[in-house]
Design a protein around this motif. Structure first.
Motif, mmCIF file in Angstrom:
data_model
loop_
_atom_site.group_PDB
_atom_site.id
_atom_site.type_symbol
_atom_site.label_atom_id
_atom_site.label_comp_id
_atom_site.label_asym_id
_atom_site.label_seq_id
_atom_site.Cartn_x
_atom_site.Cartn_y
_atom_site.Cartn_z
ATOM 1 N N ALA A 73 0.821 -1.208 0.000
ATOM 2 C CA ALA A 73 0.000 0.000 0.000
ATOM 3 C C ALA A 73 0.854 1.256 0.000
ATOM 4 C CB ALA A 73 -0.925 -0.011 1.216
ATOM 5 N N GLY A 74 2.138 1.147 0.442
ATOM 6 C CA GLY A 74 2.998 2.316 0.454
ATOM 7 C C GLY A 74 3.538 2.691 -0.911
ATOM 8 N N ARG A 75 3.473 1.786 -1.871
ATOM 9 C CA ARG A 75 3.969 2.040 -3.213
ATOM 10 C C ARG A 75 2.789 2.380 -4.105
ATOM 11 N NH1 ARG A 75 8.648 3.452 -3.919
ATOM 12 N NH2 ARG A 75 8.887 2.405 -5.933
ATOM 13 N N GLN A 76 2.674 3.650 -4.437
ATOM 14 C CA GLN A 76 1.536 4.111 -5.217
ATOM 15 C C GLN A 76 2.009 4.979 -6.362
ATOM 16 O OE1 GLN A 76 -2.023 5.206 -2.933
ATOM 17 N NE2 GLN A 76 -0.777 5.092 -1.088
ATOM 18 N N LEU A 160 6.178 -0.046 -14.223
ATOM 19 C CA LEU A 160 6.203 0.403 -12.838
ATOM 20 C C LEU A 160 5.786 -0.705 -11.877
ATOM 21 C CD1 LEU A 160 4.790 4.051 -13.023
ATOM 22 C CD2 LEU A 160 7.126 3.332 -12.562
ATOM 23 N N ARG A 161 4.847 -1.529 -12.301
ATOM 24 C CA ARG A 161 4.410 -2.634 -11.439
ATOM 25 C C ARG A 161 5.518 -3.656 -11.245
ATOM 26 N NH1 ARG A 161 -0.894 -5.547 -13.052
ATOM 27 N NH2 ARG A 161 -0.566 -6.386 -10.970
ATOM 28 N N SER A 162 6.221 -3.995 -12.332
ATOM 29 C CA SER A 162 7.237 -5.038 -12.245
ATOM 30 C C SER A 162 8.562 -4.522 -11.688
ATOM 31 C CB SER A 162 7.467 -5.660 -13.629
ATOM 32 O OG SER A 162 7.855 -4.651 -14.562
ATOM 33 N N ALA A 163 9.010 -3.361 -12.175
ATOM 34 C CA ALA A 163 10.309 -2.845 -11.743
ATOM 35 C C ALA A 163 10.210 -2.029 -10.464
ATOM 36 C CB ALA A 163 10.925 -1.987 -12.855
ATOM 37 N N GLY A 164 9.130 -1.284 -10.314
ATOM 38 C CA GLY A 164 9.005 -0.414 -9.154
ATOM 39 C C GLY A 164 8.229 -1.000 -8.000
#
Length: 298
Positions: A73-76, A160-164
């Motif tokens: 939840a912290g990664r948005q 962004l989903r895969s790398a970040g």
């Protein structure tokens, strides 16, 4: 006086040229608004088909299967739709303000949220407010360019989903209002709302015949979710472009009124100046004639 009249004539010609340009831009904006609105309307049927497919998939979900919610939840991330072109009033400022208000409402630090911006003119306002803009995408200039732009944005989201390691994506884009104008709105793109999926599963089917499928449920569900995301992004692009052109149309209408008023005043001043010039010439002729008559009488 002749030099003054010539200068006024050039100013009138310049204003008339500007007036013609504004009228052309107004006509183009009006035409574009209708095209993008028609695209949104035509998308409604496809969207209902995808929802029906998700409804059947959810009703026939295998026992024990789970639907994952957000990751960390912290990664948005935030996706903001602006414009690449100007002359659309405060369109980009309103989009940026809505995005910043959303971040404040979420209670997250602006610098910690990665921002994707579609349309270069909204970037500066967000960066000045302390946002981290990690990707800038171009806004399509026609209906034909919307589908490639959606695919490009989906690739950026997947990166962004895969790398970040980002699991939650929010959208901010303008949506046209029924009467006039537009308003920025926020939409959660990912994760797909589990409550909405459960509501689809509990919804009554529209006919007596229930569709069925034979392919793997997980594969079918993933394909339908991808189409659902495509529809959401396509609608966001089309509604944002319709709103942008509506804002440009409003700006061109205001510019047209201002130029027309300025042109009317210039023409009035020109006619007054010409009348004064003619009157001065007539007075010179009369004065010369009277002088000649006085010389003859002597």
């Amino acid at each position: 006086m002749s030099q003054t009249l010539e200068s006024m004539r050039r100013r009138i010609e310049t204003a008339e040229d500007m007036y013609g340009v504004v009228r052309v831009m107004k006509a183009m904006a009006a035409s574009s608004v209708r095209q993008y609105e028609a695209a949104v309307e035509s998308l409604a049927g496809y969207s209902r088909t995808i929802e029906a497919g998700l409804q059947i998939a959810m009703r026939n979900r295998p026992p024990g299967s789970t639907i994952s919610e957000a990751g960390d939840a912290g990664r948005q991330a935030l996706i903001v739709f602006g414009s690449d072109q100007g002359m659309c009033g405060a369109f980009n400022e309103h989009a940026a303000e809505a995005a910043l208000d959303l971040l404040d409402a979420m209670g997250v630090t602006r610098a910690d949220v990665q921002v994707l911006v579609v349309g270069a003119r909204a970037v500066g306002r967000l960066e000045d407010a302390g946002c981290t803009v990690v990707r800038r995408l171009s806004m399509p200039s026609s209906i034909a360019g919307v589908t490639p732009a959606v695919h490009e944005l989906l690739l950026a989201v997947e990166e962004l989903r895969s790398a970040g390691g980002i699991g939650r994506f929010q959208l901010v884009h303008h949506r046209p209002l029924e009467r006039a104008g537009s308003r920025p709105q926020a939409l959660q793109l990912l994760p797909v709302d589990r409550g909405w999926l459960e509501e689809l599963a509990a919804r009554e089917w529209v006919s007596r015949s229930l569709p069925t499928f034979r392919m793997d449920w997980r594969e079918l569900f993933s394909a339908l979710i991808r189409q659902h995301l495509f529809v959401a992004l396509y609608r966001s692009f089309a509604e944002s472009l319709a709103s942008e052109n509506a804002a440009r149309l409003s700006s061109m209408q205001a510019a047209e009124r201002n130029i027309q008023g300025h042109l009317d005043q210039l023409q009035l001043d020109y006619h007054h100046g010409r009348q004064e010039s003619i009157q001065a010439e007539l007075l010179d002729i009369i004065a010369g004639f009277e002088t000649l008559m006085e010389d003859d009488t002597r």
